[in-house]
Design a protein around this motif. Sequence first.
Motif, PDB file in Angstrom:
ATOM      1  N   ASP A 319       0.806  -1.213   0.000  1.00 22.04           N
ATOM      2  CA  ASP A 319       0.000   0.000   0.000  1.00 22.04           C
ATOM      3  C   ASP A 319       0.840   1.263   0.000  1.00 22.04           C
ATOM      4  OD1 ASP A 319      -2.492  -0.985  -0.290  1.00 22.04           O
ATOM      5  OD2 ASP A 319      -2.937  -1.132   1.841  1.00 22.04           O
ATOM      6  N   ILE A 344       0.907   4.364 -12.682  1.00 18.22           N
ATOM      7  CA  ILE A 344       0.041   4.218 -11.498  1.00 18.22           C
ATOM      8  C   ILE A 344      -1.337   3.682 -11.858  1.00 18.22           C
ATOM      9  CG2 ILE A 344       1.220   6.025 -10.200  1.00 18.22           C
ATOM     10  CD1 ILE A 344      -1.105   7.896 -10.846  1.00 18.22           C
ATOM     11  N   ARG A 368      -6.324  -4.677  -4.734  1.00 17.63           N
ATOM     12  CA  ARG A 368      -5.763  -3.335  -4.699  1.00 17.63           C
ATOM     13  C   ARG A 368      -6.606  -2.373  -5.529  1.00 17.63           C
ATOM     14  NH1 ARG A 368       0.029  -2.702  -6.942  1.00 17.63           N
ATOM     15  NH2 ARG A 368       0.429  -4.152  -5.254  1.00 17.63           N
ATOM     16  N   SER A 373      -6.725   5.225  -4.414  1.00 16.46           N
ATOM     17  CA  SER A 373      -5.307   5.577  -4.494  1.00 16.46           C
ATOM     18  C   SER A 373      -5.140   7.090  -4.400  1.00 16.46           C
ATOM     19  CB  SER A 373      -4.708   5.086  -5.827  1.00 16.46           C
ATOM     20  OG  SER A 373      -4.725   3.692  -5.912  1.00 16.46           O
ATOM     21  N   GLN A 375      -1.976  10.185  -4.751  1.00 15.96           N
ATOM     22  CA  GLN A 375      -0.626  10.422  -5.243  1.00 15.96           C
ATOM     23  C   GLN A 375       0.053  11.488  -4.381  1.00 15.96           C
ATOM     24  OE1 GLN A 375      -3.381  10.415  -7.735  1.00 15.96           O
ATOM     25  NE2 GLN A 375      -2.949   8.234  -7.519  1.00 15.96           N
ATOM     26  N   HIS A 504      -4.367   3.372  -1.030  1.00 20.12           N
ATOM     27  CA  HIS A 504      -3.114   2.943  -1.653  1.00 20.12           C
ATOM     28  C   HIS A 504      -2.293   4.195  -1.964  1.00 20.12           C
ATOM     29  CE1 HIS A 504      -0.354   0.629  -4.004  1.00 20.12           C
ATOM     30  NE2 HIS A 504      -0.725   1.150  -5.173  1.00 20.12           N
ATOM     31  N   GLN A 506       0.700   6.161  -3.630  1.00 16.30           N
ATOM     32  CA  GLN A 506       1.622   6.105  -4.757  1.00 16.30           C
ATOM     33  C   GLN A 506       2.492   7.368  -4.717  1.00 16.30           C
ATOM     34  OE1 GLN A 506      -1.627   5.844  -7.543  1.00 16.30           O
ATOM     35  NE2 GLN A 506      -1.199   3.690  -7.978  1.00 16.30           N
TER      36      GLN A 506
END
Length: 525
Positions: A319, A344, A368, A373, A375, A504, A506
């Motif tokens: 993660d 991504i 996932r 997500s 960033q 998640h 990134q």
Amino acid sequence: MEEVSSYEKALDVLSSFITLRSPADKGSKCSRFEYVFDYVKILDLEEPISKMKIIHVAGTKGKGSTCTFVESILRNCGLRTGLFTSPHLIDVRERFRIDGVDICEEKFSANFWWCYDILKENTNEDLPMPFLFCFFTLLALKIFTAEQVDVVILEVGIGGRLDSTNLVQAPIVCGICSLGYDHVEILGHTLRQIAGEKAGIFKHGVPAFTVSQPDEAMSVLQEKASQLGVHLEVAPPLDANLLNGLKLGLEGEHQYQNAGLAVALCYTWLHRTGHLEITNLEQTSSLPESFIKGLTTANLQGRAQIVPDQHIDIESPGDLVFYLDGAHTSESMEICARWFSIAIKEDSQPQDNFRASHELVQMPPDERSRKNSIQILLFNCMSVRDPQLLLLHLIKTCASHGVHFKKALFVPNMTAFFKFGSHALPPTDSQVDLSWQFTLQREWESLTQGNKGGDAKSTDGVCEEVKDDSELSTKSCENSMVFSSLPLAIKWLRDSVKQNQSIHFQVLVTGSLHLMGDMLKFVKK
């Protein structure tokens, strides 16, 4: 008391080289290019260098990747390779690779002291010790001589015409990668000037290849080639279909351009040295198996590299994923942003250059994909860069792909530039100067507030002073944070993941190859 090794002593001596003026200081005696030939003579390297079968590569962007592809291809053709590149990310020995592997400490030390002792004994006020990169170039050629390599791949440091690698008078083939604006204080403020400096590696009658260039730059390359009787060709980007369904070892669409240049350089080198019969490169409809293996297994740390965090202690590892790219020019920042934006969104498990992602990321892709997500940007750049330009290109390119950063984290470098061994230890908290990171933060807040229609000049009003774990005062703003060290930024990210296990994270890490080195040191612990 533990005895200091010969290798550690060598690193300490290398650190003393930073007191010498840089090649950017054109008034410095030790930076004058013509002295390089005196050093070669002192070290008795004239004859060995004349016998080397060298590929010389210059350019603004992509020369490290191109050299990496070239080395991998020729090594897979069964040749003993010597690769000299810069900068190093973790260990100085990365600059000197034999058969794709960093030179070992023992061989580094032996060759270092051989070069250093002779130069120290034979230099004086009129002929001073070489500056750092020049010494590295001489050391590389001594190492490659001692190791009896079949082919030497030399990556230019800065420019070409006055770069110390240009001591080579008879390479087998030369390459010019993509040209753009970098080191303008040394090379010039126009593409014509920059291209002229890069074309300085051309040698009379030696074939050369380049990639598609802006007209202003291409015209200069063609002029210089014509003057020297150089057959200059534009190598097309590699056709992905030639890889038989495999992917390039280096990530990013731009790598097909570098790979195409590498293939042309390798074909020409093999042909001119009698290793391969080529009838017509343009009509080649397939690649030799050794070329395919070389292109698909090439490895270069800190460029388009995906590294899942190995150390986070939660039930669902994976993660927190770091996307590392050492982009530090406006052009390379656009390429980095495009790569990150595409990477991504891929649902498959990320594959990093450690070749160990499958062990680190245990979460099924479908699980996932159900998570949200976000960033994050982790950034630092050198103060000679224009942070507004870099960050603007990054924001705009990512936004064009629908990617927007939730937060930007700014950190200082952990290690001092060009310092080695015991000299490369991170500064103590009391020595950390965050003024540049605050400048980066103000630029970021200005750009992001401006994009939201806010008043860019009032960004300080949404910031607050906070204390980090080291009790250093930092500033947390609406869209960004400054940390006094990289480990503290990583700790904040790991804590955030633990507190938000439905998300998640990134993290794009970019802006400086030095930051890539710091990051790799930290995540590889």
